[in-house]
Design a protein around this motif. Structure first.
Motif, mmCIF file in Angstrom:
data_model
loop_
_atom_site.group_PDB
_atom_site.id
_atom_site.type_symbol
_atom_site.label_atom_id
_atom_site.label_comp_id
_atom_site.label_asym_id
_atom_site.label_seq_id
_atom_site.Cartn_x
_atom_site.Cartn_y
_atom_site.Cartn_z
ATOM 1 N N GLN A 54 0.828 -1.211 0.000
ATOM 2 C CA GLN A 54 0.000 0.000 0.000
ATOM 3 C C GLN A 54 0.858 1.254 0.000
ATOM 4 N N PHE A 55 1.827 1.289 0.904
ATOM 5 C CA PHE A 55 2.657 2.479 1.061
ATOM 6 C C PHE A 55 3.378 2.826 -0.246
ATOM 7 N N LEU A 56 3.874 1.798 -0.930
ATOM 8 C CA LEU A 56 4.632 2.036 -2.161
ATOM 9 C C LEU A 56 3.735 2.142 -3.395
ATOM 10 N N LYS A 57 2.425 1.911 -3.196
ATOM 11 C CA LYS A 57 1.455 1.972 -4.308
ATOM 12 C C LYS A 57 1.881 1.067 -5.462
ATOM 13 N N VAL A 58 2.158 -0.185 -5.134
ATOM 14 C CA VAL A 58 2.580 -1.152 -6.154
ATOM 15 C C VAL A 58 1.616 -2.334 -6.190
ATOM 16 N N GLY A 59 1.727 -3.139 -7.247
ATOM 17 C CA GLY A 59 0.829 -4.277 -7.399
ATOM 18 C C GLY A 59 1.185 -5.424 -6.466
ATOM 19 N N GLN A 60 2.452 -5.842 -6.528
ATOM 20 C CA GLN A 60 2.908 -7.012 -5.770
ATOM 21 C C GLN A 60 4.250 -6.706 -5.124
ATOM 22 N N LEU A 61 4.470 -7.314 -3.969
ATOM 23 C CA LEU A 61 5.749 -7.063 -3.271
ATOM 24 C C LEU A 61 6.215 -8.324 -2.562
ATOM 25 N N SER A 62 7.498 -8.629 -2.714
ATOM 26 C CA SER A 62 8.124 -9.750 -1.995
ATOM 27 C C SER A 62 9.258 -9.205 -1.139
ATOM 28 N N LEU A 63 9.199 -9.482 0.148
ATOM 29 C CA LEU A 63 10.278 -9.046 1.045
ATOM 30 C C LEU A 63 11.493 -9.960 0.887
ATOM 31 N N PHE A 64 12.687 -9.396 1.126
ATOM 32 C CA PHE A 64 13.935 -10.154 1.093
ATOM 33 C C PHE A 64 14.797 -9.785 2.296
ATOM 34 N N ASN A 65 15.825 -10.578 2.541
ATOM 35 C CA ASN A 65 16.712 -10.304 3.685
ATOM 36 C C ASN A 65 17.643 -9.124 3.455
ATOM 37 N N ASN A 66 17.867 -8.747 2.209
ATOM 38 C CA ASN A 66 18.543 -7.485 1.891
ATOM 39 C C ASN A 66 18.292 -7.138 0.425
ATOM 40 N N GLY A 67 18.658 -5.923 0.061
ATOM 41 C CA GLY A 67 18.389 -5.459 -1.290
ATOM 42 C C GLY A 67 19.244 -6.155 -2.334
ATOM 43 N N VAL A 159 13.627 -4.268 -18.159
ATOM 44 C CA VAL A 159 14.094 -3.132 -17.357
ATOM 45 C C VAL A 159 13.965 -3.491 -15.879
ATOM 46 N N VAL A 160 15.108 -3.536 -15.206
ATOM 47 C CA VAL A 160 15.159 -3.854 -13.774
ATOM 48 C C VAL A 160 15.670 -2.619 -13.045
ATOM 49 N N TYR A 161 14.817 -1.980 -12.259
ATOM 50 C CA TYR A 161 15.254 -0.777 -11.546
ATOM 51 C C TYR A 161 15.885 -1.113 -10.203
ATOM 52 N N ASP A 162 17.038 -0.502 -9.969
ATOM 53 C CA ASP A 162 17.595 -0.462 -8.617
ATOM 54 C C ASP A 162 16.982 0.784 -7.983
ATOM 55 N N ALA A 163 15.942 0.557 -7.178
ATOM 56 C CA ALA A 163 15.212 1.659 -6.540
ATOM 57 C C ALA A 163 15.604 1.761 -5.066
ATOM 58 N N ALA A 164 16.844 1.355 -4.762
ATOM 59 C CA ALA A 164 17.307 1.322 -3.366
ATOM 60 C C ALA A 164 17.165 2.677 -2.675
ATOM 61 N N HIS A 165 17.270 3.774 -3.455
ATOM 62 C CA HIS A 165 17.186 5.116 -2.861
ATOM 63 C C HIS A 165 15.778 5.683 -2.926
ATOM 64 N N ALA A 166 14.852 4.939 -3.472
ATOM 65 C CA ALA A 166 13.615 5.584 -3.922
ATOM 66 C C ALA A 166 12.369 5.141 -3.160
ATOM 67 N N CYS A 167 12.538 4.567 -1.973
ATOM 68 C CA CYS A 167 11.377 4.106 -1.207
ATOM 69 C C CYS A 167 10.468 5.288 -0.871
ATOM 70 N N GLY A 168 9.221 5.207 -1.298
ATOM 71 C CA GLY A 168 8.258 6.270 -0.988
ATOM 72 C C GLY A 168 8.137 7.338 -2.066
ATOM 73 N N ILE A 169 8.971 7.257 -3.110
ATOM 74 C CA ILE A 169 8.910 8.257 -4.190
ATOM 75 C C ILE A 169 7.668 8.000 -5.056
ATOM 76 N N GLU A 170 7.005 9.088 -5.434
ATOM 77 C CA GLU A 170 5.889 8.988 -6.380
ATOM 78 C C GLU A 170 6.105 9.980 -7.514
ATOM 79 N N VAL A 171 5.739 9.551 -8.722
ATOM 80 C CA VAL A 171 5.807 10.419 -9.893
ATOM 81 C C VAL A 171 4.380 10.609 -10.386
ATOM 82 N N ASN A 172 3.905 11.839 -10.393
ATOM 83 C CA ASN A 172 2.505 12.132 -10.746
ATOM 84 C C ASN A 172 1.550 11.218 -9.979
ATOM 85 N N GLY A 173 1.817 10.989 -8.718
ATOM 86 C CA GLY A 173 0.927 10.176 -7.882
ATOM 87 C C GLY A 173 1.106 8.676 -8.024
#
Ligand code: PLP
Length: 389
Positions: A54-67, A159-173
């Motif tokens: 919900q927080f990241l406004k994404v479809g699916q999410l899998s947690l991991f032990n590190n990035g 396209v595989v994004y390294d979004a390690a710095h981008a938690c919580g970022i939104e572009v046009n919502g």
């Protein structure tokens, strides 16, 4: 009001982890203890996956032990091979993950403003063995996702994004994790949102999530079936519990850092040779970093001099990202690692300086840090050629 330069009584580091209240940690741990379930996808893990989706406004999410393990799993799941185009202006993990998957990283130059992979330079790096593009949303500034996707579509690349710095970022919502085939987030303690160590993969469809979940658990489908050579990428219940508590404190920390960033911008205004990060009107920022650029000639002394001198005042800035990944001895011999191929990245890496930013700082601290910086201006401690002027 202007201050003269004064030394901080205690060291001020570039960041400080967001630590939830210890009483709340104890209460949360009591819950975990009561459950007698401390890893392998328990209740805290399920809750955190739901809340982050919900927080990241994404479809699916899998947690991991590190990035890093998450990014490895993404490369495996997508079956990447051959060459993958990425940026040299990133943390070591980005090219290292490719290397661990026996993929050759191909370094592409960056945009001088966003400091992200330059989509206009992508096409010239594509060869018959290119399978994907791995861009990084450096310091939380979104990549030109539309232009990158257009190149990927024209050439049939993932396209595989390294979004390690981008938690919580939104572009046009829209959540930043909705772009590309998959994005990796890091929840390391130095990131704004964290689980001490941790990470996630996000994607649009449930099929990919099933694949990521399999890979992170040794490829085990059920008690008698192992479908692929997976890895141990699981986040444990204690990490997930901490993550839930950090998530509760995130809005407050975000607001505090936002005020500090505003104070930095105001105090730094008009200093010749100092450039603040771009302000992006359609982007919701996460206030994770504050990285300035120092033009040595206009400021009158080099970034390296500033970084060293700051230490005398107990201020510990960081040269993110210097050196470039392409300069590491393990990659320096690649044809794409040459300075001629990476003129913008080479210059940017000489200019960047990450200033202290965490909620425990005050606006007064920020003003003191800028006063120290101002006192260095014009000290003419330039690299050899200009030093005499
Ligand atoms: C932090 C970071 C990673 C690695 O994440 P870990 O969770 O520490 O493994 C990867 N890429 C970038 C750009 C990072 O900053």
């Amino acid at each position: 009001m202007r201050f003269g330069p004064t030394k901080f009584p205690e060291p001020v580091l570039v960041t400080r982890p967001l630590l939830p209240n210890l009483d709340s940690v104890q209460r949360k741990l009591a819950e975990v203890w009561d459950s007698r379930w401390i890893t392998n996808h328990g209740r805290q893990h399920t809750l955190l996956e739901e809340r982050l989706t919900q927080f990241l406004k994404v479809g699916q999410l899998s947690l991991f032990n590190n990035g890093t393990v998450a990014l490895l799993a993404a490369c495996k799941a997508l079956g990447l091979s051959g060459e993958v185009i990425t940026t040299p202006f990133t943390f070591a993990a980005t090219p290292h993950v490719l290397n661990w998957c026996r993929i050759t990283p191909v370094f592409c130059d960056i945009d001088p403003i966003s400091m992200n992979l330059n989509p206009h330079k992508l096409e010239s790096q594509i060869t018959p063995t290119t399978t994907a593009i791995m861009p990084v949303h450096v310091f939380g500034v979104p990549c030109d996702v539309a232009a990158i996707q257009a190149v990927a579509d024209r050439h049939g690349l993932k396209v595989v994004y390294d979004a390690a710095h981008a938690c919580g970022i939104e572009v046009n919502g829209e959540g930043i994790g909705t772009f590309g085939d998959v994005s990796m987030f890091s929840f390391h303690a130095t990131k704004l949102f964290h689980t001490v160590e941790g990470g996630a993969l996000v994607c649009k469809d449930a099929i990919s999530k099933t694949e990521f979940d399999l890979i992170r658990n040794f490829g085990i489908k059920n008690e008698e079936e192992v479908l692929m050579p997976g890895i141990n990428g699981k986040m444990n219940e204690i990490q997930a519990a901490i993550g839930l508590l950090v998530l509760d404190d995130l809005a407050e920390e975000h607001a505090k850092r936002g005020a500090l960033i505003a104070a930095y911008r105001e105090a730094l205004e008009g200093i010749p040779g100092i450039t603040c990060p771009p302000v992006l009107p359609n982007v919701k920022s996460n206030n994770q970093y504050f990285v300035i650029r120092i033009d040595a000639e206009r400021f009158g002394c080099s970034r390296d001099y500033v970084c060293e001198e700051f230490k005398k005042y107990n201020v510990f800035t960081r040269k993110y990202f210097y050196p470039l990944c392409s300069q590491f001895s393990c990659y320096a011999d690649l044809p794409s690692a040459s300075q001629e191929n990476l003129p913008v990245a080479t210059r940017v890496a000489e200019e960047v300086l990450s200033l202290p930013l965490y909620g425990g700082l005050s606006v007064n601290d920020v003003q003191k840090i800028v006063a120290i910086l101002r006192s260095f201006a014009g000290q003419k401690n330039l690299p050899n050629a200009v030093a005499g002027c």
